[in-house]
Design an enzyme around this catalytic site. Structure first.
Site, PDB file in Angstrom:
ATOM      1  CD  GLU A 106      -3.803  -3.016  -7.056  1.00  0.00           C
ATOM      2  OE1 GLU A 106      -2.848  -3.545  -6.439  1.00  0.00           O
ATOM      3  OE2 GLU A 106      -4.517  -2.127  -6.558  1.00  0.00           O
TER       4      GLU A 106
ATOM      5  CD  GLU B 200      -2.602  -1.567   0.020  1.00  0.00           C
ATOM      6  OE1 GLU B 200      -2.896  -0.654  -0.775  1.00  0.00           O
ATOM      7  OE2 GLU B 200      -2.903  -2.746  -0.203  1.00  0.00           O
TER       8      GLU B 200
END
Length: 868
Positions: free
Chosen positions: A319, A297
């Site tokens: 991602e 993150e």
């Protein structure tokens, strides 16, 4: 259903009709009627003066344009349409929402006693009417108002710029994010927490405040998350030359969360599973998971936030790249070989299975009904493998040049996968035209290799063929650009220098055609090849290794991953042959040479303990199932258990010696200590199947000074169905029943319990005081473990497992369709089973499809499975 959901296509992308440069939000927080005021600066980009805003589950109070009440709007399905607008204007929208009733956990909802948000992918439209798409980037100012006693902490994105006290015991805090961002990165949290604080000084000398917010009483479980955050910030500066860009970085741990974590700018909201840890409550796996997810993150700050996706079809842009970055982070901090092995297990198991299922799709999909269904192993994990292949082809230096060019071109914008590849291509000078097919072609390629040695010419040839089977979404496949990493060995373990046409060449072969021949010169003896080292491409490798060659590679290969891979290949040969034997009512056998090969690994004095543990771990039932077009659930389970028992009995002395030698008096989370515990507990998992297993495991459980050893004992007792299992399970439940997160490990063991009465136990466990069907973590661990990790009982011939799954999915369809969509995957592969099982699963899928209120999340998957 009232209306059949419609698919969206990547090819139909059009830029937004308007852009929003800034949005000023005010939240007046109440459990059932939160008021949201949104004031946006809007500019028309097209000739049409009609603005369509997304919105769901909202009560519209008023609309104003340039401070005048506006009535020229129409509420339509999925939003509102406002007409007659000027080219530039200020839009004020006031809505009311009910966070308490929001069980879907999208938008603004209550998690325990706190307010929190989840806006990716399309949750912001549950907060206010807005252009809820990733290519609309605005600067956000957010004012949060709430009761000061109940919610002393009011958090949002960016930097805190003002605060104050109101009448009636309420207060407010205002936040401003200077960096433009799409709506999916918005975050808000209000609650009463314990806070762990620290500081980080960036390489340019900027001071950053670090704050981790946890539920009251959990402060002693937040220190590892803080250490992981600081390590992440330092690593990103050193490896990628990327520095943090705000004055504060906050993490909030919440118990009710659909995902693992969310990279909202400056305010990461985390599933508590990936924040809370101490030695009494968390296993080594939990510690490593926290490190990886905190890193993931944080790394999104640049690969996802500063450069975001143009549209959701480009999800792998952020991602896949960020998974690659978090894998590199974990590898640089820990064991590169062990991290690589764990990543490859995911690809070869569930990701390959996804490629072969009705949900097969490229890493950049072409169509979708529900955006939440984009969050797949293919987009994330295979997407990471595609980035890794680019890194392999370009090398670290050129890859880093490509990253710098990518940020130089696209910082502050919404980009595409093509933009990233173009930056890599332009920075390195490497032609990636054919490589781009990895983004658009679905399925798992098979690379078949044949070898030939010419003793007269002293040449060694590898004939490499590639093919990809047709998938549900694509029939025609093209040859891909596959980097094939190889090494050749002499019989005494020396590495043979690779030469072609009199020139030394590197280890990476560029496979670009359906069939290619690579000829190596000055090879003085018939070599032993090590192929697809480090899993240099996400492909199925076919090469006819002899047992002796595999045993050689297990002990002699210079590459640790190759040693593990050789062991897995050797096991695979005998798993396959024994499944055939069982189907023919023959005995299960293992040759002494296989046992000796694994004995050699156990006795190695050079291999690190963590690697030995991985070599001794059998392929999972799910991975083995992926080898077959028609899965024989019971035969596979019988063979895997029999092989474990045979290895346990044949190597009992070696396992016992390791088990007692590796005992540690003190618990620490150094990678060396974790590796030693991993090998010791792997040995225990085998010893569970010997005469002393019950006593050993009972003793370890009651003497353990850490959760890793506690769960290892329980897991071994569970798998081997030992007499002590019930005692250990009862003791654990009594000790930890007050803590849902710690109980998740217990729920997972109940879900994966191979006993014949497993389903009956699971149903009764749903009444446990720690279980709730409203909590995604509880659902995933109990019910998800049953569906995914308990193949024999889930696929029981009675069909009771399928009935149970159908009932749960029907209930979750209404309360939390995102979780339901993630649970349903084992049912989608029904065509891989025998006709009786197929028909029973199909009945449950048909029941779901017939529902009037079937959520888009489930409709898409059910329809694809039934229609494929």
């Amino acid at each position: 259903m009232a209306q059949t959901p419609q698919a969206k296509y990547r090819k139909d992308y059009t830029p937004p009709s308007h852009t929003i440069s800034s949005i000023d939000l005010v939240f007046d927080l109440y459990d059932n009627n939160t008021k949201v005021t949104a004031v946006s600066k809007v500019t028309q980009l097209e000739q049409d003066n009609v603005l369509h805003l997304d919105g769901e589950h909202l009560k519209l109070t008023s609309i104003e344009v340039n401070e005048e009440k506006w009535t020229r709007f129409e509420q339509v399905e999925g939003g509102i349409v406002i007409s007659g607008l000027p080219q530039e204007f200020e839009l004020k929208v006031v809505t009311e929402i009910d966070p308490e009733a929001n069980t879907a956990l999208e938008g603004l909802y209550k998690s325990g006693g706190a307010f929190c948000t989840q806006c990716e992918a399309e949750g912001f439209r549950r907060i206010t009417y807005y252009l809820d798409r990733p290519d609309v980037l605005a600067k956000y100012t957010t004012k949060v108002i709430a009761d000061k006693t109940q919610y002393p902490y009011l958090l949002s994105n960016g930097n805190r710029i003002a605060e104050g006290v109101l009448e009636n015991g309420r207060h407010w805090v205002q936040w401003q994010d200077p960096h433009p961002k799409p709506a999916y990165l918005f975050a808000l949290v209000a609650g009463d927490f314990d806070v762990l604080r620290d500081k980080y000084v960036t390489k340019s000398g900027r001071n950053v405040e670090l704050e981790i917010f946890v539920d009251k009483g959990n402060l002693d479980r937040a220190s590892h998350a803080m250490t992981s955050l600081i390590n992440s910030m330092k690593w990103d500066e050193e490896r990628f030359d990327l520095e943090y860009d705000l004055d504060i970085y906050m993490i909030v741990a919440v118990d009710f969360f659909n995902m693992g974590a969310m990279e909202n700018k400056g305010l990461n909201i985390f599933n508590s599973k990936f924040v809370l840890a101490n030695e009494q409550t968390a296993t080594d796996t939990d510690y490593l998971g926290i490190e990886a997810v905190i890193g993931h993150e944080y790394f999104h700050n640049w690969t996802g936030n500063r450069v975001t996706c143009r549209d959701w079809f480009q999800l792998s842009l952020k991602e896949g790249l960020t998974v690659f970055r978090d894998q590199e982070f974990s590898s640089d901090l820990g064991s590169r070989a062990v991290n690589r092995i764990n990543n490859v297990r995911i690809i070869r198991g569930p990701q390959f299975a996804e490629d072969a299922s009705p949900m097969s799709h490229p890493i950049r999909p072409e169509k979708v009904i529900e955006m939440n269904n984009f969050y797949t192993l293919t987009v994330y994990e295979k997407g990471s493998e595609v980035i890794r292949m680019m890194h392999t082809l370009l090398g670290e230096e050129a890859f880093q040049k490509g990253m710098k060019l990518y940020f130089q071109r696209h910082d502050g914008t919404a980009a595409t996968c093509e933009d990233f590849v173009a930056a890599m291509e332009d920075a390195s000078g490497v032609d990636l035209k054919q490589f781009r097919l990895w983004y658009s072609q679905s399925g798992t390629p098979t690379v078949s290799i044949e070898s030939e040695y010419n003793s007269e010419k002293q040449t060694y040839s590898l004939v490499v063929s590639q093919s990809t089977e047709a998938t549900h979404d694509q029939q025609d496949k093209q040859p891909l650009h596959i980097p094939l990493d190889i090494e050749l060995y002499t019989n005494n373990g020396q590495v043979i220098e690779l030469q072609c046409n009199g020139v030394r060449v590197g280890n990476i072969l560029n496979v670009t055609e359906e069939k290619q021949t690579f000829v190596f010169e000055n090879v003085t003896e018939n070599p032993i090849p090590s192929l697809l080292r480090d899993f240099s491409a996400p492909v199925i490798l076919e090469y006819d290794y002899s047992d002796d060659e595999l045993a050689f590679l297990m002990t002699q290969a210079k590459n640790d991953f190759s040693r593990w891979d050789a062991g897995q290949t050797l096991l695979a040969k005998y798993i396959r042959s024994n499944v055939t034997a069982v189907q023919g009512n023959k005995d299960i056998t293992l040759p002494p040479s296989l046992i000796d090969a694994f004995r050699g690994v156990l006795l190695s004095e050079t291999l690190e303990p963590a690697l030995i543990a991985e070599v001794m771990t059998l392929p999972s039932h799910n991975e083995v199932s992926g080898w077959y077009n028609r899965v024989d659930v019971d035969a596979i389970a019988k063979v895997l258990k029999a092989i474990k028992v045979k290895l346990a009995n044949a190597l009992e002395d070696e396992f016992s010696s390791l088990y007692h030698t590796l005992q540690q008096a003190q618990y620490s989370i150094t990678h060396q200590a974790i590796g030693m515990r991993s090998l010791r507990n792997t040995a225990l998992s085998y010893l569970a199947y010997t005469d002393n297993g019950n006593q050993l495991i009972n003793s370890q459980y009651f003497s353990a000074n850490n959760m890793t050893d506690t769960i290892a004992a329980m897991s071994s007792a569970n798998s081997a169905q030992l007499e002590c299992r019930e005692t250990l399970m009862a003791d654990y439940s009594e000790k930890w029943k007050h803590d849902g997160l710690v109980m998740d490990k217990w729920f997972a063991l109940q879900g994966s319990n191979p006993a014949d009465n497993a389903l009956e136990v699971i149903k009764s466990t749903m009444d446990h005081e720690s279980f709730s069907l409203k909590n995604p973590n509880r659902i995933r661990n109990l019910i998800g473990s049953f569906l995914n990790m308990n193949p024999v009982q889930f696929h029981a011939k009675s069909g009771e497992g399928y009935l149970f799954a159908g009932k749960i999915l029907k209930e979750l369809n209404t309360s939390n369709p995102q979780v339901a969509s993630r649970l349903i995957d084992p049912l989608l592969k029904f065509r891989k089973y025998d006709e009786t099982r197929q028909s029973m699963i199909k009945v449950e899928l048909e029941k779901l499809r017939a529902m009037d209120n079937l959520a888009n999340d489930l409709f898409e998957k059910v329809s694809k499975a039934l229609d494929s």
